[in-house]
Write an enzyme that holds these catalytic residues in place. Structure first.
Site, PDB file in Angstrom:
ATOM      1  N   PHE A 157     -14.222   7.362 -52.623  1.00 38.70           N
ATOM      2  CA  PHE A 157     -15.219   7.189 -51.575  1.00 38.70           C
ATOM      3  C   PHE A 157     -16.533   7.739 -52.108  1.00 38.70           C
ATOM      4  O   PHE A 157     -16.539   8.479 -53.085  1.00 38.70           O
ATOM      5  CB  PHE A 157     -14.775   7.971 -50.336  1.00 38.70           C
ATOM      6  CG  PHE A 157     -14.538   7.113 -49.122  1.00 38.70           C
ATOM      7  CD1 PHE A 157     -13.950   5.871 -49.237  1.00 38.70           C
ATOM      8  CD2 PHE A 157     -14.888   7.568 -47.861  1.00 38.70           C
ATOM      9  CE1 PHE A 157     -13.722   5.086 -48.107  1.00 38.70           C
ATOM     10  CE2 PHE A 157     -14.660   6.794 -46.738  1.00 38.70           C
ATOM     11  CZ  PHE A 157     -14.080   5.557 -46.857  1.00 38.70           C
ATOM     12  N   GLN A 203     -26.843  10.092 -39.308  1.00 33.40           N
ATOM     13  CA  GLN A 203     -26.522   9.367 -40.530  1.00 33.40           C
ATOM     14  C   GLN A 203     -26.587   7.861 -40.324  1.00 33.40           C
ATOM     15  O   GLN A 203     -26.131   7.344 -39.302  1.00 33.40           O
ATOM     16  CB  GLN A 203     -25.104   9.723 -40.984  1.00 33.40           C
ATOM     17  CG  GLN A 203     -24.685   8.952 -42.226  1.00 33.40           C
ATOM     18  CD  GLN A 203     -23.377   9.468 -42.798  1.00 33.40           C
ATOM     19  OE1 GLN A 203     -22.315   9.232 -42.242  1.00 33.40           O
ATOM     20  NE2 GLN A 203     -23.466  10.205 -43.880  1.00 33.40           N
ATOM     21  N   HIS A 208     -25.285   4.329 -41.793  1.00 38.49           N
ATOM     22  CA  HIS A 208     -24.258   3.767 -42.678  1.00 38.49           C
ATOM     23  C   HIS A 208     -24.859   2.571 -43.383  1.00 38.49           C
ATOM     24  O   HIS A 208     -25.489   1.730 -42.743  1.00 38.49           O
ATOM     25  CB  HIS A 208     -23.025   3.363 -41.870  1.00 38.49           C
ATOM     26  CG  HIS A 208     -21.842   3.081 -42.745  1.00 38.49           C
ATOM     27  ND1 HIS A 208     -21.751   1.957 -43.514  1.00 38.49           N
ATOM     28  CD2 HIS A 208     -20.727   3.811 -42.995  1.00 38.49           C
ATOM     29  CE1 HIS A 208     -20.604   1.994 -44.195  1.00 38.49           C
ATOM     30  NE2 HIS A 208     -19.971   3.113 -43.897  1.00 38.49           N
ATOM     31  N   LEU A 238     -19.405  -2.049 -38.213  1.00 41.97           N
ATOM     32  CA  LEU A 238     -19.356  -1.432 -39.531  1.00 41.97           C
ATOM     33  C   LEU A 238     -18.382  -2.141 -40.463  1.00 41.97           C
ATOM     34  O   LEU A 238     -17.279  -2.500 -40.070  1.00 41.97           O
ATOM     35  CB  LEU A 238     -18.919   0.024 -39.380  1.00 41.97           C
ATOM     36  CG  LEU A 238     -18.787   0.814 -40.675  1.00 41.97           C
ATOM     37  CD1 LEU A 238     -19.370   2.194 -40.480  1.00 41.97           C
ATOM     38  CD2 LEU A 238     -17.348   0.951 -41.105  1.00 41.97           C
ATOM     39  N   GLU A 258     -16.925   1.592 -46.040  1.00 41.32           N
ATOM     40  CA  GLU A 258     -17.251   2.044 -47.384  1.00 41.32           C
ATOM     41  C   GLU A 258     -16.097   1.718 -48.336  1.00 41.32           C
ATOM     42  O   GLU A 258     -16.278   1.579 -49.538  1.00 41.32           O
ATOM     43  CB  GLU A 258     -17.466   3.558 -47.319  1.00 41.32           C
ATOM     44  CG  GLU A 258     -18.014   4.169 -48.563  1.00 41.32           C
ATOM     45  CD  GLU A 258     -18.668   5.524 -48.262  1.00 41.32           C
ATOM     46  OE1 GLU A 258     -19.182   5.722 -47.153  1.00 41.32           O
ATOM     47  OE2 GLU A 258     -18.659   6.376 -49.152  1.00 41.32           O
ATOM     48  N   ARG A 283     -24.202   8.257 -48.791  1.00 38.64           N
ATOM     49  CA  ARG A 283     -24.647   7.260 -47.809  1.00 38.64           C
ATOM     50  C   ARG A 283     -26.149   7.237 -47.611  1.00 38.64           C
ATOM     51  O   ARG A 283     -26.746   6.171 -47.473  1.00 38.64           O
ATOM     52  CB  ARG A 283     -23.979   7.528 -46.474  1.00 38.64           C
ATOM     53  CG  ARG A 283     -22.548   7.156 -46.518  1.00 38.64           C
ATOM     54  CD  ARG A 283     -21.884   7.362 -45.209  1.00 38.64           C
ATOM     55  NE  ARG A 283     -20.523   6.849 -45.337  1.00 38.64           N
ATOM     56  CZ  ARG A 283     -19.590   6.987 -44.414  1.00 38.64           C
ATOM     57  NH1 ARG A 283     -19.864   7.623 -43.296  1.00 38.64           N
ATOM     58  NH2 ARG A 283     -18.397   6.491 -44.604  1.00 38.64           N
ATOM     59  N   HIS A 308     -24.981   5.705 -37.415  1.00 32.72           N
ATOM     60  CA  HIS A 308     -23.533   5.783 -37.560  1.00 32.72           C
ATOM     61  C   HIS A 308     -22.917   7.089 -37.066  1.00 32.72           C
ATOM     62  O   HIS A 308     -21.917   7.087 -36.365  1.00 32.72           O
ATOM     63  CB  HIS A 308     -23.203   5.589 -39.042  1.00 32.72           C
ATOM     64  CG  HIS A 308     -21.757   5.639 -39.366  1.00 32.72           C
ATOM     65  ND1 HIS A 308     -20.820   4.897 -38.685  1.00 32.72           N
ATOM     66  CD2 HIS A 308     -21.065   6.323 -40.300  1.00 32.72           C
ATOM     67  CE1 HIS A 308     -19.617   5.131 -39.188  1.00 32.72           C
ATOM     68  NE2 HIS A 308     -19.727   6.001 -40.167  1.00 32.72           N
ATOM     69  N   ARG A 351     -23.205  13.545 -44.034  1.00 31.35           N
ATOM     70  CA  ARG A 351     -21.747  13.636 -44.061  1.00 31.35           C
ATOM     71  C   ARG A 351     -21.179  12.721 -45.132  1.00 31.35           C
ATOM     72  O   ARG A 351     -21.655  11.608 -45.313  1.00 31.35           O
ATOM     73  CB  ARG A 351     -21.206  13.200 -42.697  1.00 31.35           C
ATOM     74  CG  ARG A 351     -19.727  12.983 -42.650  1.00 31.35           C
ATOM     75  CD  ARG A 351     -19.299  12.559 -41.276  1.00 31.35           C
ATOM     76  NE  ARG A 351     -19.567  11.157 -40.993  1.00 31.35           N
ATOM     77  CZ  ARG A 351     -18.708  10.159 -41.211  1.00 31.35           C
ATOM     78  NH1 ARG A 351     -17.534  10.401 -41.737  1.00 31.35           N
ATOM     79  NH2 ARG A 351     -19.018   8.926 -40.891  1.00 31.35           N
TER      80      ARG A 351
END
Ligand code: FAD
Lengths: 564, 385
Positions: free
Chosen positions: A116, A229, A231, A241, A244, A275, A339, A374
């Site tokens: 990730f 945040q 995304h 969404l 990721e 991100r 997000h 995050r």
């Protein structure tokens, strides 16, 4: 009507249910209040996975996980909180597996892990692209097993306060109508995020910042509210969404010229940079004219039909349903969307707020483990680790507190009843959705991926106007008692407006760029002046905000320049 | 684009009755709009009192189950553009098999209590050894895949809404709860298989399903609840729980098709022709002699809906050879180790007459192509060379 319990949990997402289970194990009488049935909670939409240094695929260590988290946070995370999360992760995820959670597996039978963004190792445990869904359902199974009382489709409107102490929560019974209070010695907020104040958000309709607003109005401080945040890969039509995991599985981001533009911005991590970095790169590409209809392209076509169908079937389905694109044949147009709220109700590492009897866990809370940015896969983890810790503490301390007499919630019930009556009586004025739309527009325009003084001040002004209009009265057309969602939307919009106000004002306040808060007029991170949390608060009597700073807890990792 | 809908609005009156009204709407929506977006547009711009549930708008929370033109859908998964292009005006109504609270909002309490009744959590014996290293259970991807479909269930209620059996027997556990039950029966980590199977082996359990397959067809997530019910049925056989009429019917059907049975004097039933007429009395046993059943049989025969008893002595069901061969292959493939639990009776040999007819019909290679499985006792090309 008032019912009484030792602990009441507001919200039945992952954090709320995990807290409830732990509190039930603590031997106290627990109830959960939720405006949605538990399995309808937005935790279920998490696709990509949950971070844990199991080391099943490659060497890993909770200390490296901690470091990645802190670096990802742009050094705004409280390092003690991050350490706890990353170290306790292993036991908590193993426990989930022992509860029966479905995970994708490696050929040797261990839990599979995928890479990730901004992680030093393939650390994200997952179940295809339905990780949040399987976690939410296993948690609901355990909730049933522990026979926790759930007040389904109870909409919490306000906290019941007895002086400085929280004594439970006052709700509107959505199905039957009527104001009903749940009195408790400990009240845990687990109401999730507030993305609905933005256009193009990945968040569900229910993510309206209710818990943050309730705590705030009761005088609890909110921390780092400017840190929303974005995304990098959301669909244009409605913000849905695309995980990721698509990039983790090898997907590319391309601009209108077909170029893998991330090579310019993050030469090493490429598409898997953190991100905030990817979102800014996309924004830059789009605004410099290399976008495609306001988007960039997420290209999976080279992965092949088999790989896509096996590892990312949900993403393929979403792109088909909401953008009319089959990811096997064509790239998916995506853009950054609001997000995740890193900020929230300030808590210690046991979920305690400064208000006696009030706790918070999950996205509603700010412990803080995410700081200014995050990492993907860390918030599901936070819900599980801090949900458990908060539930345990709430139960333990409930046992030490005196029982709450039902009469102690009377003032709260009266206030809520008045608010509801007033909303139902208003005959002229805007509908609540009109205000929400206007709010979402100014937020998207002025508090998006890039920010500056002028834009943010404009947003503060717009919000003030919208709040004034809201206070004058919004029209609820539905006047009935039974399933009056028109009424609850109207209440939600009030929460959104106030929380947006904190976000915008804290944004103006922080004069640097850090993580998700990226200012074109203060482009550098400024550790000398701004290596600190923003704390915003008000009192129950006075709606004016005060904003101040609080120090960041640093244990092992001194701030360094952040590159990927 | 301009989207048109007709919505069944339903309002409970104080006296307990319900006011029903079909209301047409027409509203502007964007090109990618879903049915849910359209309802939102109506609620925000036309009539704020329209009631429906929603949350994630990405087909995972399960809130927005409802009917469109009489079929259950998730409103957030229906694209309006094709409907608008075709000039259609879909009729929207609440899900079936559930009481209506208001407009499109149904009361799902019965749904949830049926889920609750399946002991929907992992049960492990105290005697089961925990993984020695204190880590996860080792589960191969193939093993985990056995419960993949059932794990996809979002409990939206679309399957239950469409369930024909539940319409006839409201106490039927229903497709969602049965899929949930299988989710644990199929889980290697669970130790309560017998109890779980007992719980679904009731009047309102597995065999109450009429196999209309509406649940499979209308499930928005590909759970295929009917397949889960079939898997539960198979597990019941594996555990020797075959006393229910439903199980007996399945067993006798198979025996008749296989040409193999254990009752004395049943040449007519077990001659390998699949004797439909005899199935019912043998399923029912002595009960078949009760006047209601007997009269029903006579009425069926008189209307030409049941062939005469001697029919199967002369006529073999078409395509039976293929069915028999598939069965044979399955018996070999689907050993106890694969399905978990012991077979009550081990798989038997096919009668020589059937084996002969099969050999006449297909070569080994053709069988391989048709079924994707290799025959063990037929020489294949590799083993021949
Ligand atoms: C599309 C998407 C994908 C994501 N993917 C990942 C991922 O792959 N990995 C990861 O780590 N994180 C991911 N996240 C983030 C993560 O899913 C969330 O942050 C997390 O699940 C939040 O959980 P929660 O329990 O705090 O809140 P939620 O799950 O949102 O639950 C909130 C609960 O509060 C209740 N509630 C709210 N307001 C009220 C009220 N007024 N009265 C009563 N009840 C109320 C709701 O009914 C609900 O039960 C993703 C988020 C989104 C939106």
């Amino acid at each position: 009507m008032v019912t009484q319990h030792d602990v009441v949990i507001v919200g039945a997402g992952l954090a709320g249910m995990r807290a409830a289970i732990e509190a039930a194990r603590g031997g106290v009488d627990v109830a959960v209040v939720s405006k949605l049935h538990p399995v309808r909670s937005h935790s279920g939409s998490a696709e990509g996975g949950i971070n844990v240094a199991l080391g099943n695929v490659a060497d890993d260590d909770p200390d490296i996980h901690t470091f990645d988290t802190i670096k990802g946070s742009d050094y705004l995370a409280d390092q003690d909180a991050a350490e706890i999360m990353c170290h306790e992760a292993i036991e908590d995820i193993i426990e989930l597996e022992h509860m029966g959670c479905y995970f994708s597996r490696l050929p040797n039978g261990r839990i599979a892990q995928r890479p990730f963004g901004a992680a030093g190792s393939p650390r994200t445990a997952f179940a295809a692209d339905i990780t949040g869904h399987v976690l939410l359902h296993v948690m609901y199974e355990q909730l049933l097993k522990h026979e926790v009382k759930v007040y389904e489709e109870y909409f919490a409107v306000d906290l019941a306060m007895d002086g400085e102490t929280c004594t439970g929560v006052v709700c509107w019974d959505l199905v039957n109508g009527g104001v009903k209070a749940v009195a408790a010695r400990s009240t845990v907020l687990a109401t999730g995020g507030m993305g609905r104040m933005f256009h193009g958000t990945t968040n569900a309709y229910a993510c309206t910042g209710d818990g943050m607003a309730m705590a705030f109005r009761a005088g609890a401080p909110l921390k780092d509210m400017e840190m929303m945040q974005f995304h990098p890969t959301t669909l244009k039509s409605n913000g849905v969404l695309i995980t990721e995991g698509c990039r983790g599985e090898g997907g590319y981001l391309r601009n209108s010229e077909g170029e893998r533009f991330m090579a310019k911005y993050a030469p090493n991590a490429l598409e898997l940079a953190s991100r905030d970095v990817v979102s800014r790169s996309e924004w830059t590409e789009i605004h410099e004219g290399r976008g495609v209809d306001g988007c960039v392209l997420l290209d999976l076509t080279h992965l092949g039909a088999d790989h896509i169908n096996r590892a990312l079937p949900g993403s393929r389905e979403l792109a088909l349903d909401h953008a009319g694109v089959d990811a096997i044949d064509d790239p998916i147009p995506v853009r950054p969307g609001a997000h995740y709220q890193m900020g929230g109700v300030a808590t210690d590492v046991w979920g305690r707020t400064p208000i006696e009897g009030l706790y918070a866990a999950g996205e509603v809370a700010c412990v803080s483990v995410h700081g200014a940015n995050r990492l993907g896969g860390n918030s599901l983890l936070e819900t599980v680790v801090y949900g458990r810790r908060t539930g345990a503490k709430a139960a333990e301390e409930a046992a030490e507190r005196r029982p709450v007499e039902a009469t102690r919630t009377a003032a709260g019930i009266d206030m809520v009843r008045q608010r509801v009556n007033r909303l139902l009586a208003t005959e002229s004025g805007p509908r609540s959705d009109e205000l929400r739309e206007a709010l979402a527009t100014t937020m998207y325009d002025n508090l998006g991926v890039f920010r500056d003084e002028a834009g943010m001040t404009q947003a503060v002004k717009d919000i003030a106007e919208l709040r004034a209009r809201y206070d004058e009265g919004v029209v609820v057309q539905d006047k009935g008692d039974v399933f009056n969602s028109d009424l609850t939307y109207a209440i939600e919009v009030g929460y959104l407006l106030e929380m947006a106000d904190t976000l915008a004002q804290c944004g103006v306040f922080r004069k640097e760029s850090r993580g998700a808060h990226s200012r074109t007029d203060f482009v550098e991170r400024d550790d000398e002046n701004w290596l600190c949390h923003t704390i915003v608060r008000r009192t129950p009597e006075d709606p004016e905000f005060t904003i101040e700073t609080a120090p960041v807890t640093i244990t092992k990792h001194q701030p360094k320049v952040r590159t990927y | 684009m301009k989207a048109k809908l007709k919505i069944w609005r339903q309002t409970p009156r104080p006296d307990g009755s319900v006011q029903r009204e079909l209301v047409p709407f027409e509203i502007d929506v964007h090109e990618e709009a879903t049915l849910l977006d359209t309802l939102d547009a109506i609620k925000h711009h036309v009539d704020g009192s329209l009631a429906y549930r929603k949350s994630c708008r990405m087909a995972v929370c399960g809130s927005c189950g409802m009917r469109m033109d009489g079929r259950a859908v998730l409103a957030c998964k229906v694209r309006m553009a094709p409907l608008v292009e075709d000039g259609r005006t879909p009729v929207i109504s609440p899900m079936g098999n559930m009481p209506v609270i208001r407009d499109l909002v149904t009361d799902m309490s019965d749904f949830w209590s049926k889920i609750r009744a399946t002991t929907p959590w992992l049960v492990q014996d105290d005697t089961r050894p925990k993984p020695a290293d204190g880590r996860e259970h080792l589960i191969s991807p193939e093993e985990q895949a056995k419960i993949t479909k059932e794990s996809l269930c979002i409990m939206c209620g679309c399957c239950v809404s469409e369930c024909n059996s539940m319409e006839a027997d409201p106490a039927f556990m229903g497709p969602a709860a049965l899929a949930k039950a299988y989710r644990f029966v199929g889980d290697e980590r669970d130790d309560a298989t017998r109890e779980r199977l007992k719980a679904v082996d009731t009047r309102h359990g597995v065999w109450d399903c009429t196999r209309c397959y509406f649940c499979n067809e209308r499930c928005p997530k590909g759970v295929d609840p009917r397949d889960a019910i079939a898997k539960l049925g198979a597990a019941l056989f594996d555990h020797g729980m075959t006393r229910d009429k439903g199980a007996r019917h399945a067993q006798i059907f198979i025996n008749s098709a296989k040409g193999k049975g254990s009752f004395p004097g049943t040449g007519l039933l077990y001659n390998g022709h699949l004797a439909e007429t005899a199935l019912v009395p043998y399923t029912l046993g002595p009960e078949a002699l009760l006047p209601e059943w007997a009269m029903m049989g006579v009425r069926l025969a008189m209307r030409g809906k049941a062939p005469p008893p001697w029919h199967s002595a002369l006529h073999r069901q078409e395509g039976l050879d293929e069915v028999q061969e598939l069965w044979r292959i399955l018996e070999r493939e689907d050993g106890p180790s694969r399905r978990g639990g012991e077979f009550d009776t081990p798989a038997g040999e096919m009668p020589p007459n059937i084996a002969r007819s099969l050999r006449g019909m297909f070569t080994a290679r053709e069988l391989n192509e048709r079924t994707g499985t290799k025959l063990v006792d037929e020489p294949t090309e590799e083993s021949a060379s």
